[in-house]
Motif scaffolding. Structure first.
Motif, PDB file in Angstrom:
ATOM      1  N   UNK A  60       0.873  -1.173   0.000  1.00  0.00           N
ATOM      2  CA  UNK A  60       0.000   0.000   0.000  1.00  0.00           C
ATOM      3  C   UNK A  60       0.908   1.219   0.000  1.00  0.00           C
ATOM      4  N   UNK A  61       0.837   2.069  -1.039  1.00  0.00           N
ATOM      5  CA  UNK A  61       1.826   3.140  -1.177  1.00  0.00           C
ATOM      6  C   UNK A  61       1.536   4.364  -0.309  1.00  0.00           C
ATOM      7  N   UNK A  62       2.465   5.300  -0.378  1.00  0.00           N
ATOM      8  CA  UNK A  62       2.446   6.663   0.167  1.00  0.00           C
ATOM      9  C   UNK A  62       3.051   6.755   1.567  1.00  0.00           C
ATOM     10  N   UNK A  63       4.035   7.624   1.647  1.00  0.00           N
ATOM     11  CA  UNK A  63       4.776   7.840   2.883  1.00  0.00           C
ATOM     12  C   UNK A  63       4.063   8.779   3.841  1.00  0.00           C
ATOM     13  N   UNK A  64       3.352   9.769   3.309  1.00  0.00           N
ATOM     14  CA  UNK A  64       2.817  10.862   4.126  1.00  0.00           C
ATOM     15  C   UNK A  64       1.304  10.815   4.216  1.00  0.00           C
ATOM     16  N   UNK A  65       0.773  11.388   5.265  1.00  0.00           N
ATOM     17  CA  UNK A  65      -0.675  11.460   5.411  1.00  0.00           C
ATOM     18  C   UNK A  65      -1.039  12.130   6.716  1.00  0.00           C
ATOM     19  N   UNK A  66      -2.338  12.194   6.989  1.00  0.00           N
ATOM     20  CA  UNK A  66      -2.831  12.771   8.231  1.00  0.00           C
ATOM     21  C   UNK A  66      -4.155  12.121   8.581  1.00  0.00           C
ATOM     22  N   UNK A  67      -4.416  12.011   9.864  1.00  0.00           N
ATOM     23  CA  UNK A  67      -5.658  11.396  10.309  1.00  0.00           C
ATOM     24  C   UNK A  67      -5.738  11.370  11.819  1.00  0.00           C
ATOM     25  N   UNK A  68      -6.421  10.376  12.362  1.00  0.00           N
ATOM     26  CA  UNK A  68      -6.683  10.300  13.793  1.00  0.00           C
ATOM     27  C   UNK A  68      -6.330   8.911  14.313  1.00  0.00           C
ATOM     28  N   UNK A  69      -5.572   8.866  15.390  1.00  0.00           N
ATOM     29  CA  UNK A  69      -5.224   7.583  16.006  1.00  0.00           C
ATOM     30  C   UNK A  69      -6.487   6.947  16.591  1.00  0.00           C
ATOM     31  N   UNK A  70      -6.739   5.682  16.237  1.00  0.00           N
ATOM     32  CA  UNK A  70      -7.929   5.013  16.764  1.00  0.00           C
ATOM     33  C   UNK A  70      -7.587   3.778  17.594  1.00  0.00           C
ATOM     34  N   UNK A  71      -6.302   3.375  17.617  1.00  0.00           N
ATOM     35  CA  UNK A  71      -5.885   2.250  18.449  1.00  0.00           C
ATOM     36  C   UNK A  71      -4.380   2.338  18.653  1.00  0.00           C
ATOM     37  N   UNK A  72      -3.922   1.833  19.798  1.00  0.00           N
ATOM     38  CA  UNK A  72      -2.485   1.855  20.094  1.00  0.00           C
ATOM     39  C   UNK A  72      -2.045   0.466  20.528  1.00  0.00           C
ATOM     40  N   UNK A  73      -0.779   0.163  20.270  1.00  0.00           N
ATOM     41  CA  UNK A  73      -0.210  -1.108  20.668  1.00  0.00           C
ATOM     42  C   UNK A  73       0.396  -1.052  22.056  1.00  0.00           C
ATOM     43  N   UNK A  74       0.896  -2.179  22.485  1.00  0.00           N
ATOM     44  CA  UNK A  74       1.522  -2.291  23.800  1.00  0.00           C
ATOM     45  C   UNK A  74       2.672  -1.293  23.920  1.00  0.00           C
ATOM     46  N   UNK A  78      -2.260   5.130  26.154  1.00  0.00           N
ATOM     47  CA  UNK A  78      -3.648   5.025  25.701  1.00  0.00           C
ATOM     48  C   UNK A  78      -4.275   6.386  25.430  1.00  0.00           C
ATOM     49  N   UNK A  79      -3.731   7.427  26.051  1.00  0.00           N
ATOM     50  CA  UNK A  79      -4.299   8.763  25.850  1.00  0.00           C
ATOM     51  C   UNK A  79      -4.117   9.266  24.424  1.00  0.00           C
ATOM     52  N   UNK A  80      -3.290   8.589  23.629  1.00  0.00           N
ATOM     53  CA  UNK A  80      -3.100   9.003  22.240  1.00  0.00           C
ATOM     54  C   UNK A  80      -4.295   8.632  21.357  1.00  0.00           C
ATOM     55  N   UNK A  81      -5.140   7.727  21.825  1.00  0.00           N
ATOM     56  CA  UNK A  81      -6.331   7.394  21.042  1.00  0.00           C
ATOM     57  C   UNK A  81      -7.201   8.645  20.891  1.00  0.00           C
ATOM     58  N   UNK A  82      -7.587   8.951  19.666  1.00  0.00           N
ATOM     59  CA  UNK A  82      -8.353  10.151  19.362  1.00  0.00           C
ATOM     60  C   UNK A  82      -7.497  11.343  18.984  1.00  0.00           C
ATOM     61  N   UNK A  83      -6.183  11.197  19.043  1.00  0.00           N
ATOM     62  CA  UNK A  83      -5.275  12.306  18.723  1.00  0.00           C
ATOM     63  C   UNK A  83      -5.161  12.498  17.215  1.00  0.00           C
ATOM     64  N   UNK A  84      -5.263  13.754  16.787  1.00  0.00           N
ATOM     65  CA  UNK A  84      -5.038  14.095  15.380  1.00  0.00           C
ATOM     66  C   UNK A  84      -3.532  14.112  15.126  1.00  0.00           C
ATOM     67  N   UNK A  85      -3.089  13.520  14.002  1.00  0.00           N
ATOM     68  CA  UNK A  85      -1.657  13.375  13.751  1.00  0.00           C
ATOM     69  C   UNK A  85      -1.328  13.570  12.284  1.00  0.00           C
ATOM     70  N   UNK A  86      -0.053  13.912  12.032  1.00  0.00           N
ATOM     71  CA  UNK A  86       0.482  13.825  10.680  1.00  0.00           C
ATOM     72  C   UNK A  86       1.520  12.709  10.659  1.00  0.00           C
ATOM     73  N   UNK A  87       1.622  12.031   9.525  1.00  0.00           N
ATOM     74  CA  UNK A  87       2.433  10.835   9.392  1.00  0.00           C
ATOM     75  C   UNK A  87       3.590  11.073   8.439  1.00  0.00           C
ATOM     76  N   UNK A  88       4.721  10.462   8.747  1.00  0.00           N
ATOM     77  CA  UNK A  88       5.862  10.530   7.835  1.00  0.00           C
ATOM     78  C   UNK A  88       6.505   9.153   7.729  1.00  0.00           C
ATOM     79  N   UNK A  89       7.052   8.863   6.551  1.00  0.00           N
ATOM     80  CA  UNK A  89       7.737   7.592   6.259  1.00  0.00           C
ATOM     81  C   UNK A  89       6.894   6.380   6.640  1.00  0.00           C
ATOM     82  N   UNK A  90       5.585   6.480   6.405  1.00  0.00           N
ATOM     83  CA  UNK A  90       4.684   5.381   6.765  1.00  0.00           C
ATOM     84  C   UNK A  90       5.030   4.100   6.019  1.00  0.00           C
ATOM     85  N   UNK A  91       5.404   4.217   4.756  1.00  0.00           N
ATOM     86  CA  UNK A  91       5.665   3.038   3.932  1.00  0.00           C
ATOM     87  C   UNK A  91       7.156   2.745   3.776  1.00  0.00           C
TER      88      UNK A  91
END
Length: 339
Positions: A60-74, A78-91
């Motif tokens: 799935x392509x594209x390094x950059x994007x923006x959205x909202x965290x809806x789940x977090x790993x171990x 947990x407070x990051x759930x619902x946080x608006x974020x920008x993404x870099x080097x995703x792929x």
């Protein structure tokens, strides 16, 4: 979820819209519901490498994007759930980029985005802004970090100021206090570079651009952020001050570089090549912090009125978005993923 994937490298037609299960984030990861995906030339180049196999069975392509965290790993707060974020080097080194309704990234690759900042801005940061930061922080006697005042007294030449990286160079350099000159190829691009914040804009195809730049900066330019080294090197050397730096992040047009070694020796010039992938984790982390601070200050804006026109495509037209990048569309190409 809906996602764009490709299994083999090639033209835009290898991109397909599919349904995939939504995965859970692993330790140290976050899952982001993507609102907007940014398309960069490097995304297109990665897909188009027809003589190289894909790194993963499905990408799935594209390094950059923006959205909202809806789940977090171990291990992720947990407070990051619902946080608006920008993404870099995703792929980068991973099969799951931002051209999907959900993507999973290392937590540090999801950077908080202020509530008042549009997702369009967030999706336009990543590669362009972090590359611009690197270009502005590699001079021998310049700062390694950017903040207001860090580039006071510095003259920056942004070659190709109407491009995404050039646009970010102008905005970051101005935020940090530099005098910013931009070279462009015509009046429409001049208008965009001016809207981005360049103090001076010069059409390099007319008159004597070196003389015009020297009239603005008699002692010479401190830093050149260069997008087309083969085409522009002679002009860069004509206006560079002694011990100045040419930061090279691309060679648009592919013209071979004819290096005048004696001229560079006399200038004590620094020719610094810049690419985000191999810049090193500490350098990238510093760039992320500084870019986030500039966003917080409202210094990085996008849209026609800020010098970076936006070209929007729906997720099912991602192939058309790639075609727009391939034909050199001026501005930023975005894919609207979710509303």
């Amino acid at each position: 979820m809906k996602a764009i994937i490709y299994r083999d490298n090639g033209g835009p037609d290898v991109l397909h819209l599919v349904d995939r299960d939504v995965s859970a984030p692993g330790p140290g990861e976050v899952r982001v519901r993507v609102a907007v995906s940014g398309v960069n030339p490097t995304d297109v180049q990665a897909r188009a490498r027809v003589n190289q196999p894909t790194q993963f069975p499905e990408v799935t392509p594209h390094l950059d994007g923006a959205g909202t965290i809806d789940a977090v790993g171990e291990g992720v707060d947990q407070s990051r759930i619902g946080q608006r974020v920008w993404l870099y080097l995703a792929a980068a080194g991973r099969p799951t980029g931002t051209a999907a309704e959900f993507t999973i990234v290392p937590a540090e690759h999801a950077v908080p985005l202020p509530d008042e900042t549009e997702f369009d801005v967030g999706a336009s940061l990543g590669v362009p802004a972090l590359t611009a930061h690197r270009a502005l922080t590699v001079a021998e006697d310049g700062p390694r970090r950017l903040r207001p005042g860090a580039l006071d007294g510095t003259v920056v030449l942004a070659a190709g100021g109407a491009g995404a990286v050039g646009h970010a160079v102008i905005q970051l350099a101005r935020w940090a206090g530099a005098t910013v000159i931009s070279t462009v190829s015509g009046p429409e691009k001049a208008r965009l570079a001016t809207a981005a914040g360049a103090h001076h804009v010069i059409n390099y195809r007319e008159g004597d651009p070196a003389a015009e730049i020297r009239a603005i900066a008699p002692a010479g330019v401190d830093i050149v952020a260069e997008v087309a080294l083969g085409t522009n090197l002679a002009l860069d050397l004509a206006v560079l001050r002694s011990r100045g730096t040419i930061s090279v992040y691309a060679n648009d047009g592919g013209k071979p570089v004819d290096l005048d070694v004696p001229r560079n020796l006399v200038l004590n010039a620094r020719l610094q090549f810049v690419v985000l992938y191999t810049a090193g984790p500490q350098v990238r982390a510093a760039a992320v912090e500084d870019v986030a601070a500039a966003v917080q200050d409202g210094a990085l804006r996008v849209g026609e009125e800020h010098g970076l026109p936006l070209h929007r495509f729906s997720l099912d037209h991602t192939a058309d978005a790639h075609r727009a990048v391939e034909r050199g569309t001026v501005g930023k190409v975005l894919v609207d993923v979710t509303s």
